[in-house]
Write an enzyme that holds these catalytic residues in place. Structure first.
Site, PDB file in Angstrom:
ATOM      1  N   SER A 125      18.758  -1.689  28.004  1.00 28.88           N
ATOM      2  CA  SER A 125      19.932  -0.920  28.414  1.00 28.88           C
ATOM      3  C   SER A 125      21.205  -1.510  27.834  1.00 28.88           C
ATOM      4  O   SER A 125      21.316  -2.725  27.644  1.00 28.88           O
ATOM      5  CB  SER A 125      20.009  -0.935  29.946  1.00 28.88           C
ATOM      6  OG  SER A 125      21.255  -0.475  30.399  1.00 28.88           O
ATOM      7  N   TYR A 150      20.054  -5.050  38.602  1.00 31.90           N
ATOM      8  CA  TYR A 150      19.370  -4.188  37.625  1.00 31.90           C
ATOM      9  C   TYR A 150      19.691  -4.641  36.198  1.00 31.90           C
ATOM     10  O   TYR A 150      18.790  -4.854  35.380  1.00 31.90           O
ATOM     11  CB  TYR A 150      19.772  -2.718  37.801  1.00 31.90           C
ATOM     12  CG  TYR A 150      19.429  -1.879  36.593  1.00 31.90           C
ATOM     13  CD1 TYR A 150      18.114  -1.512  36.336  1.00 31.90           C
ATOM     14  CD2 TYR A 150      20.408  -1.493  35.683  1.00 31.90           C
ATOM     15  CE1 TYR A 150      17.774  -0.781  35.204  1.00 31.90           C
ATOM     16  CE2 TYR A 150      20.083  -0.751  34.554  1.00 31.90           C
ATOM     17  CZ  TYR A 150      18.772  -0.402  34.313  1.00 31.90           C
ATOM     18  OH  TYR A 150      18.447   0.306  33.189  1.00 31.90           O
ATOM     19  N   LYS A 154      17.269  -6.489  32.952  1.00 33.62           N
ATOM     20  CA  LYS A 154      17.146  -6.098  31.539  1.00 33.62           C
ATOM     21  C   LYS A 154      17.445  -7.295  30.625  1.00 33.62           C
ATOM     22  O   LYS A 154      16.772  -7.506  29.615  1.00 33.62           O
ATOM     23  CB  LYS A 154      18.074  -4.924  31.217  1.00 33.62           C
ATOM     24  CG  LYS A 154      17.674  -3.618  31.906  1.00 33.62           C
ATOM     25  CD  LYS A 154      16.258  -3.208  31.551  1.00 33.62           C
ATOM     26  CE  LYS A 154      15.830  -1.916  32.222  1.00 33.62           C
ATOM     27  NZ  LYS A 154      14.400  -1.616  32.003  1.00 33.62           N
TER      28      LYS A 154
END
Length: 339
Positions: A125, A150, A154
């Site tokens: 991302s 989150y 990544k």
């Protein structure tokens, strides 16, 4: 060639399965159905004319992952989507995100590391860049401290893959750093169907347009941009799905220069929130009910991709315009409501 797609019944996963099957790959899907539905299988089949294999499996169960790879020893590549992805939820439930996004990645890599040769595509991302210092964002931009658990999963995921590739001769991997996926397949058979309140702008727009949501909140109009609203790079999900297939073929054909590579996947164009709303109004012929509210914590001003590396080295380029992607999202929304 047999390819495993984890999270293959989700939004991006299902579109990628379609592209893989269209290219002649044999696909097996793993999905725990926590944020997807098994009826997507039938809709993938209706588009491609071929049913992918499917196993309902929670990748957090290490023994079941090992058993799966014992039964499918001829898997030559993995595209790994399976992960929790709501930024707000990750702040509230960090341990859920670390378990689901990190442990599952480790278990899959442990199995691939035992193979003589394997290709691995990681769903990463643009959140790894945070608020980048300059626009557009190149792959060389510094990875900033994550704004959420989150985003951190990544970053950690990329580090785990890079470290594993350093010591695993047969493993070749590419991390694709997505910008903002939107839209749906032109058949309107598959698309984005968030469970509960949408976390992303476009499904919230289309659900407001169709009357499912009363009003869209635009978080802040005092950012240093042309109209005061945040800028993002919105990419059609079909273009994004095609990028995965191109990246996988690069690895399977041995065209990669290093055994771990990173590419931005976006359009290279930034659009403000109000420009996205105008695009919806143009393609739908409807006025959208929205209001400007206070800024949202954690939102960055601007993020859009420099796609030079993906265009020139990967040999991939986004083809769809914002209006085309929005039209497909709206067609999908109408079909879902009619169904």
């Amino acid at each position: 060639m047999k390819i495993l797609v984890t999270g293959g019944l989700g939004f991006i996963g299902s579109h990628t399965v379609v592209q893989l099957q269209n290219k002649g790959f044999e696909v097996v899907i793993i999905d725990d159905l926590s944020n997807s539905s098994e009826d997507v299988l039938g809709r993938i089949t209706s588009i491609t004319g071929k049913a992918p294999s499917f196993e309902k499996l929670d990748l957090r169960e290490k023994g079941k992952v090992t058993d799966f790879f014992k039964r499918h020893q001829n898997i030559e590549g993995v595209i790994h989507f399976a992960a929790s992805k709501a930024v707000g939820e990750s702040v509230q439930k960090p341990l859920l995100y670390y378990e689901n996004n990190i442990n599952t990645l480790v278990y899959v890599l442990q199995e691939l590391s035992q193979k003589e040769k394997a290709g691995f595509i990681f769903s990463s991302s643009c959140t790894v860049y945070g608020q980048a210092d300059t626009m557009p964002i190149t792959e060389d931009a510094p990875v900033k401290p994550a704004e959420s658990p989150y985003g951190n999963t990544k970053q950690i995921g990329e580090e785990i893959i890079r470290d594993t590739c350093k010591v695993t001769k047969g493993l070749n991997a590419i991390a694709l750093r997505y910008f903002n996926p939107m839209g749906a397949h032109p058949s309107a058979a598959i698309g984005e169907l968030p469970i509960g309140v949408p976390q992303n702008l476009v499904p919230f727009i289309t659900q407001t347009g169709v009357g499912l949501r009363e009003q869209l909140s635009v978080f802040g109009d005092d950012y240093p941009t042309s109209d005061g609203t945040c800028i993002r790079d919105y990419i059609h999900v079909v273009d994004l799905a095609k990028a995965h297939v191109v990246a996988l073929e690069r690895l399977l054909e041995g065209k990669n220069k290093e055994n771990y590579e990173v590419f931005n996947v976006g359009t290279g164009t930034g659009s403000t929130v109000l420009e996205v709303i105008k695009s919806f109004e143009k393609v739908s012929g409807k006025k959208l009910n929205y209001k400007i509210v206070d800024r949202r914590a954690g939102d960055i001003t601007s993020a859009y991709a420099d796609t030079t590396k993906a265009n020139n080295i990967l040999g991939w380029k986004a083809e769809s315009t914002l209006d085309e992607a929005m039209k497909s999202a709206w067609d999908w929304e109408l079909k879902v409501r009619n169904r």
